[in-house]
Design an enzyme around this catalytic site. Structure first.
Site, PDB file in Angstrom:
ATOM      1  N   ASP A  83      36.092  15.583  93.316  1.00  0.00           N
ATOM      2  CA  ASP A  83      36.793  14.330  93.038  1.00  0.00           C
ATOM      3  C   ASP A  83      37.562  13.908  94.278  1.00  0.00           C
ATOM      4  OD1 ASP A  83      37.746  12.120  91.692  1.00  0.00           O
ATOM      5  OD2 ASP A  83      39.057  13.218  90.345  1.00  0.00           O
ATOM      6  N   LYS A  84      37.962  12.658  94.247  1.00  0.00           N
ATOM      7  CA  LYS A  84      38.836  12.073  95.257  1.00  0.00           C
ATOM      8  C   LYS A  84      40.018  11.462  94.544  1.00  0.00           C
ATOM      9  CE  LYS A  84      40.075   7.756  96.699  1.00  0.00           C
ATOM     10  NZ  LYS A  84      40.426   6.616  95.787  1.00  0.00           N
ATOM     11  N   HIS A  85      41.175  11.464  95.180  1.00  0.00           N
ATOM     12  CA  HIS A  85      42.342  10.822  94.585  1.00  0.00           C
ATOM     13  C   HIS A  85      43.157  10.164  95.685  1.00  0.00           C
ATOM     14  CE1 HIS A  85      45.003   9.989  91.303  1.00  0.00           C
ATOM     15  NE2 HIS A  85      46.044  10.449  91.964  1.00  0.00           N
ATOM     16  N   SER A  86      43.792   9.053  95.351  1.00  0.00           N
ATOM     17  CA  SER A  86      44.543   8.264  96.327  1.00  0.00           C
ATOM     18  C   SER A  86      45.990   8.117  95.889  1.00  0.00           C
ATOM     19  CB  SER A  86      43.912   6.878  96.484  1.00  0.00           C
ATOM     20  OG  SER A  86      44.734   6.023  97.252  1.00  0.00           O
ATOM     21  N   THR A 113      43.351   2.056  88.918  1.00  0.00           N
ATOM     22  CA  THR A 113      41.911   2.073  88.660  1.00  0.00           C
ATOM     23  C   THR A 113      41.591   1.749  87.206  1.00  0.00           C
ATOM     24  OG1 THR A 113      41.557   3.676  90.434  1.00  0.00           O
ATOM     25  CG2 THR A 113      39.846   3.521  88.764  1.00  0.00           C
ATOM     26  N   ARG A 120      62.459  14.044  85.461  1.00  0.00           N
ATOM     27  CA  ARG A 120      62.734  13.813  86.879  1.00  0.00           C
ATOM     28  C   ARG A 120      63.075  12.353  87.137  1.00  0.00           C
ATOM     29  NH1 ARG A 120      57.535  15.023  89.497  1.00  0.00           N
ATOM     30  NH2 ARG A 120      58.594  14.335  91.397  1.00  0.00           N
ATOM     31  N   SER A 135      52.764  17.750  90.630  1.00  0.00           N
ATOM     32  CA  SER A 135      52.408  16.718  89.664  1.00  0.00           C
ATOM     33  C   SER A 135      51.021  16.159  89.941  1.00  0.00           C
ATOM     34  CB  SER A 135      53.454  15.600  89.698  1.00  0.00           C
ATOM     35  OG  SER A 135      53.122  14.561  88.810  1.00  0.00           O
ATOM     36  N   LYS A 174      47.433  17.873  87.502  1.00  0.00           N
ATOM     37  CA  LYS A 174      46.551  17.054  86.679  1.00  0.00           C
ATOM     38  C   LYS A 174      45.114  17.072  87.197  1.00  0.00           C
ATOM     39  CE  LYS A 174      49.077  13.247  86.974  1.00  0.00           C
ATOM     40  NZ  LYS A 174      50.408  13.578  87.484  1.00  0.00           N
ATOM     41  N   LYS A 175      44.954  16.953  88.507  1.00  0.00           N
ATOM     42  CA  LYS A 175      43.598  16.885  89.054  1.00  0.00           C
ATOM     43  C   LYS A 175      42.863  18.212  88.897  1.00  0.00           C
ATOM     44  CE  LYS A 175      42.156  13.715  90.635  1.00  0.00           C
ATOM     45  NZ  LYS A 175      41.546  12.517  89.984  1.00  0.00           N
TER      46      LYS A 175
END
Length: 462
Positions: free
Chosen positions: A82-85, A122, A170, A185, A189-190
């Protein structure tokens, strides 16, 4: 061990082991630990930081606080990645990258978030497609990832439940601005998606989540080190957000742009080389390509053959959207009723763009949320955004506004015009890729007190 003793240890600057952190995260997830203790725990980390191994253990504890997806039935030669930004304006890379990697043979279980603050989300973009279900049953999600290779959905309640509650505390205890907590965080999740490879896209510039290039680099270093420490091959590209990545911003507009790229068009845009660089890194890190040239060839074939577009279409249809979106996008993606150009009021060369202000302009038009739960107008946004270095004359457009009404369009013009700084000197666009970060596995995790208010933007990382 008593929870207060774990808090005391961290308050006094000592390290916490995996057993202690597991106990904390289980208690947060099952509500047996109160908000006061969660706040004290977060503040102790904020003030004292975390050692590398300690930060890895925190990330793993958040990951394991709920369901961790297993993909044992998949072909071993087809990795899960996967990719995340960290989010930005006109950043629709996920819509293109996921199906592109799937067309190369990967499996991409992409769990994405909604926009908040100045950044787009997204899920909001995908919900501009009629019928698209961002919260399918687990069986449907697994089937699509297995059969199509890609499914982009929202976070389920079973994935990393400790993170949601920990972040909520937080958010109201002034402990958001902590690199160890931010990274845990993001990655908790990822990694709960059962990834073998993760490539992160950390933005740098006026539209970035982090306030300075140095802060973006610190976050990138931490993500790479902790992700690898938690057992997932993780690398980070630092990419530019000193201007919108695409020349458009807004939900339906960005879906249209994604379809254009998946058709093999728009390769002269800033979006294309950034998306391709991320895709190359994913293929290399996962072992799907032998070298960069091999990765480029695989990606070119997937795009030129139409396979990447086909994967996107199958995903959309599999999640309830129309089967012919790619052929009839203008029929399904509703256009805004008012479209007007914002014209330059003097001549000059565009020196800088305040990208954050453009993103807030989209929010003001109704294309984003001022508060969680607000409804979104998927039709509105910006297009034909002029780039840094372009010379404009009076009356030439800086961008095009897509609005629900003329009054909405006029109300946002002052903000949008002020986002462009004009001057006389020629100027080059900033580089698209600032750096690629490989992990330093023993990097310490220090306290990080940022001057910028991150509170309203943390959800961009979800």
């Amino acid at each position: 061990m008593l929870i207060q003793e774990i808090i005391r240890r961290k308050r006094d600057g000592q390290t916490l082991d995996r057993q202690m952190l597991d106990l904390m995260m289980r208690g947060i997830a099952d509500n047996s630990i109160g908000d006061a203790q969660i706040g004290a725990f977060a503040m102790a980390i904020y003030l004292n930081g975390m050692a590398h191994d300690e930060a890895v253990a925190l990330t793993e504890s958040i990951r394991d606080s709920g369901q961790v997806m297993r993909w044992d039935g998949l072909d071993r030669a087809a990795p899960v990645l996967d990719k995340h930004s960290t989010g930005g304006v006109g950043d629709l890379t996920s819509l293109v990258l996921g199906p592109w990697i799937a067309a190369c043979g990967g499996h991409v279980p992409m769990v994405s978030g909604r926009g908040l603050g100045h950044t787009g989300g997204t899920l909001d973009k995908l919900e501009s497609i009629p019928g698209y279900d961002v919260a399918p049953a687990d069986d449907s999600f697994r089937r699509l990832v297995s059969d199509v290779g890609i499914a982009i959905i929202g976070q389920t309640g079973s994935l990393a439940p400790a993170d949601k509650r920990l972040y909520g505390v937080r958010d109201v205890t002034a402990t958001v601005e902590s690199i160890p907590l931010i990274v845990a965080s993001i990655l908790g999740k990822k990694l709960a998606c059962g990834l073998g490879t993760l490539v992160m896209d950390v933005k740098v510039g006026s539209g970035a989540f982090m306030p300075t290039p140095a802060a973006s680099r610190e976050l990138a270093d931490a993500i790479a080190a902790i992700g690898c420490g938690a057992g997932t091959r993780t690398s980070v590209l630092l990419t530019d957000m000193n201007q919108p990545l695409a020349d458009c911003a807004g939900n339906a507009l960005e879906v249209s742009e994604a379809l254009r790229l998946l058709r093999g068009e728009g390769q002269d845009s800033r979006l294309y080389p950034v998306t391709k660089a991320l895709a190359v890194e994913m293929l290399l890190q996962s072992g799907m390509a032998h070298d960069a040239d091999d990765a480029q060839r695989r990606l070119d074939h997937a795009l030129d053959s139409g396979e990447a577009l086909e994967r996107f279409s199958r995903m959309v249809h599999g999640l309830g959207g129309p089967h012919d979106l790619a052929q009839r996008a203008e029929h399904y993606l509703t256009a805004a009723p008012v479209v007007i150009d914002l014209e330059a009021d003097r001549s000059g060369v565009i020196q800088t763009i305040d990208t954050r202000q453009l993103g807030l302009g989209v929010v003001e038009l109704g294309g984003g949320r001022r508060n969680p739960g607000d409804a979104i107008d998927h039709r509105v946004g910006l297009s034909r955004i002029a780039e840094i270095g372009r010379k404009v004359a009076p009356g030439q457009p800086l961008l095009r506004i897509h609005a629900a009404s003329r009054s909405d369009a006029e109300a946002v013009t002052r903000r949008l015009r002020a986002a462009f700084t004009l001057g006389d000197a020629p100027v080059e666009s900033p580089p698209l890729i600032h750096a690629t970060v490989s992990p330093n596995p023993r990097a310490p995790m220090s306290r990080d007190v940022l001057s910028h208010d991150l509170t309203s933007h943390q959800e961009d990382l979800s």
